[in-house]
Scaffold this active site. Structure first.
Site, PDB file in Angstrom:
ATOM      1  N   LYS A  98      54.109  43.277  44.957  1.00  0.00           N
ATOM      2  CA  LYS A  98      54.810  43.269  43.686  1.00  0.00           C
ATOM      3  C   LYS A  98      56.294  43.548  43.900  1.00  0.00           C
ATOM      4  O   LYS A  98      56.694  44.124  44.916  1.00  0.00           O
ATOM      5  CB  LYS A  98      54.223  44.329  42.743  1.00  0.00           C
ATOM      6  CG  LYS A  98      52.788  44.078  42.312  1.00  0.00           C
ATOM      7  CD  LYS A  98      52.297  45.183  41.397  1.00  0.00           C
ATOM      8  CE  LYS A  98      50.846  44.974  40.999  1.00  0.00           C
ATOM      9  NZ  LYS A  98      50.663  43.823  40.106  1.00  0.00           N
ATOM     10  N   ASP A 124      47.141  40.127  45.146  1.00  0.00           N
ATOM     11  CA  ASP A 124      47.426  40.884  43.928  1.00  0.00           C
ATOM     12  C   ASP A 124      46.439  40.558  42.814  1.00  0.00           C
ATOM     13  O   ASP A 124      46.562  41.076  41.706  1.00  0.00           O
ATOM     14  CB  ASP A 124      48.865  40.604  43.463  1.00  0.00           C
ATOM     15  CG  ASP A 124      49.369  41.643  42.471  1.00  0.00           C
ATOM     16  OD1 ASP A 124      48.801  42.753  42.438  1.00  0.00           O
ATOM     17  OD2 ASP A 124      50.325  41.347  41.730  1.00  0.00           O
ATOM     18  N   ARG A 184      39.483  41.744  40.144  1.00  0.00           N
ATOM     19  CA  ARG A 184      38.289  40.915  39.979  1.00  0.00           C
ATOM     20  C   ARG A 184      37.381  40.993  41.200  1.00  0.00           C
ATOM     21  O   ARG A 184      36.169  40.838  41.082  1.00  0.00           O
ATOM     22  CB  ARG A 184      38.700  39.474  39.694  1.00  0.00           C
ATOM     23  CG  ARG A 184      39.459  38.799  40.821  1.00  0.00           C
ATOM     24  CD  ARG A 184      40.236  37.582  40.363  1.00  0.00           C
ATOM     25  NE  ARG A 184      41.343  37.941  39.488  1.00  0.00           N
ATOM     26  CZ  ARG A 184      42.181  37.052  38.950  1.00  0.00           C
ATOM     27  NH1 ARG A 184      42.022  35.766  39.185  1.00  0.00           N
ATOM     28  NH2 ARG A 184      43.166  37.451  38.167  1.00  0.00           N
TER      29      ARG A 184
END
Length: 493
Positions: free
Chosen positions: A242, A312, A316
């Site tokens: 990020k 990233d 899930r």
């Protein structure tokens, strides 16, 4: 307003507002129904009945309004008189704002909340959100005097009996430890047992990843429910790292697991009558020599392989292992996963409404109704795996972990990735709740999700207030051909 003790009492008692400042809250037509005899002891000798009536006549909420009754010691505030169909009738978000802006200063204060019984649970949750528990400000540790706020409810309408104090106490603090020993699968054991999603995400971190399970199995249970929480304790993004503006705040990427932990403790303490498992998928998505790389292929607990094209998109992966475990090992009839899953959720349903994706139209409607009942608002996403799941097509594995086209309902696709690991033809109820945006307001966490779970599954509780706010019933259509399967899918609907 951090570090303030919040107390819910059936009666806050009488006091001069100069010694105990007071805030009176409610919708204007409800405030007009409060008899002077009930508020007199909390306002006199500073406020007369004439002044009280005059203050009510000056209120013109648009959407809210307030009027001081006596200097800065007593205030009356009006909530919106009406809200749209996608909002909570309690106007919970406005309630939190009014408390933050209108509550008079002081060490010991009082709030008189005026509402209907059906809105008491949502209102109590909204009040609690105005008083966050966490602070590391140096001045807080030096304070010797503890600040307290006492809340009393005055119920109007047809069902205006007393509010159960024990229930409302749970809104602020879910109680002591429930005495359940957790099952913990950690570090290399995850790899050995096939939890490639959780292990792959967390293997580069100093603190190893883990799958933790709390199980409540009461006598007489008729179905098994699993709540699966994304617990990414910090998310750097991994090697798909990020940026400097998007990484701060990623301590809240465990918001789904935190909500499930709070809801589980409250549900068990309030007498949950069915089997309930809280499954926590815990990892830190870190950067290091052992970090998962784009192009790696992981074997998940479902037996399916996943090609990593974005490290990233890690939530899930851990949830896929969690729902597979709930299905295969826990034998769940209903699986609900909750996660701060996608930034796109805030675009799809906004800052106040979580997004819900489910294989059941009944449960989709129930989630929306529960959100309006408790103040944790929810709005549906498109459920259409036959159109969306192809976004994860891989040439070398069963699927990739991130979509090919970010303009094609990415929040729906992210939820479908999780569902694919129990199968789109699975006969049970699967519900996915993405809380990425409403889990925080500015730099503060909101505790979103706790009230939603308690309300949604309130029919399985022994608590009468949770029964009241639950949108789910106990009726089963006995004429269905597959009655046994239908009873598991719909007993709560």
């Amino acid at each position: 307003m951090a570090n303030v003790g919040l107390q819910f009492q059936a009666s806050a008692g009488d006091a001069d507002p100069q010694s105990r400042p007071l805030l009176l809250l409610g919708q204007l037509h409800h405030l007009h129904r409060v008899p002077w005899s009930h508020v007199r002891g909390k306002l006199q000798p500073r406020v007369t009945e004439e002044l009280w009536q005059a203050a009510l006549s000056t209120l013109n909420p648009n959407p809210t309004d307030s009027c001081p009754l006596y200097l800065n010691y007593a205030t009356v505030a009006a909530l919106p008189s009406r809200v749209s169909r996608h909002n909570s009738p309690s106007a919970a978000h406005f309630l939190t704002r009014l408390v933050r802006t209108c509550l008079p200063p002081g060490t010991h204060r009082c709030i008189l909340m005026v509402c209907e019984r059906a809105d008491a649970f949502a209102s109590a949750c909204a009040l609690a959100r105005a008083f966050p528990l966490f602070t590391h400000r140096s001045g807080a540790s030096r304070r010797t005097e503890k600040k307290t706020v006492t809340v009393e409810f005055f119920l109007v309408g047809q069902d205006n009996g007393p509010v159960e104090v024990s229930t409302l106490q749970e809104i602020k603090k879910v109680g002591k430890d429930v005495g359940i020993t957790p099952t913990i699968i950690r570090d290399e054991e995850l790899k050995t047992r096939g939890f490639g999603g959780i292990y792959g995400v967390g293997k580069a971190a100093v603190h190893p990843p883990a799958l933790a399970i709390l199980s409540h199995t009461p006598d007489g249970a008729t179905q098994t429910i699993a709540w699966v929480g994304k617990g990414i304790v910090y998310d750097t993004g991994g090697l798909s790292i990020k940026g400097k503006t998007s990484m701060p705040g990623m301590k809240r990427d465990c918001g789904g697991a935190a909500a499930i932990l709070g809801a589980f403790r409250a549900a068990v303490k309030q007498g949950f009558k069915d089997n309930l498992h809280a499954v926590f998928c815990l990892a830190e998505n870190s950067v290091g020599p052992n970090a998962t790389r784009p192009d790696d292929i992981h074997l998940l607990y479902s037996g399916k392989t996943v090609e990593i094209n974005n490290t990233d998109a890690e939530g899930r992966l851990v949830l896929a292992d969690g729902v597979s475990y709930a299905c295969k090992d826990l034998g769940a009839d209903i699986i609900l996963d909750m996660a701060t899953l996608t930034g796109a959720q805030g675009i799809a349903t906004g800052k106040y409404h979580a997004a819900v994706l489910t294989n059941s139209a009944e449960w989709e409607a129930a989630c929306v109704k529960a959100g309006r009942k408790c103040g944790d608002l929810v709005h549906p996403l498109v459920y259409c795996p036959e159109l969306h799941f192809s976004e994860f097509t891989s040439a070398v594995a069963d699927m990739k972990n991130s979509v090919a086209d970010r303009d094609n309902s990415p929040s729906s696709c992210a939820g479908l990735f999780i569902a694919s690991h129990i199968g789109f033809d699975w006969p049970g109820v699967w519900v996915h709740v993405d809380i990425a945006a409403p889990v925080h307001a500015g730099e503060r966490a909101t505790g979103f999700g706790v009230a939603l779970l308690l309300a949604l599954f309130g029919r399985a509780s022994e608590d009468p207030l949770l029964n009241l706010v639950s949108p789910l019933g106990c009726e089963v259509d006995a004429q269905e051909e597959d009655s046994e399967r239908d009873s598991k899918r719909r007993r709560l609907v």
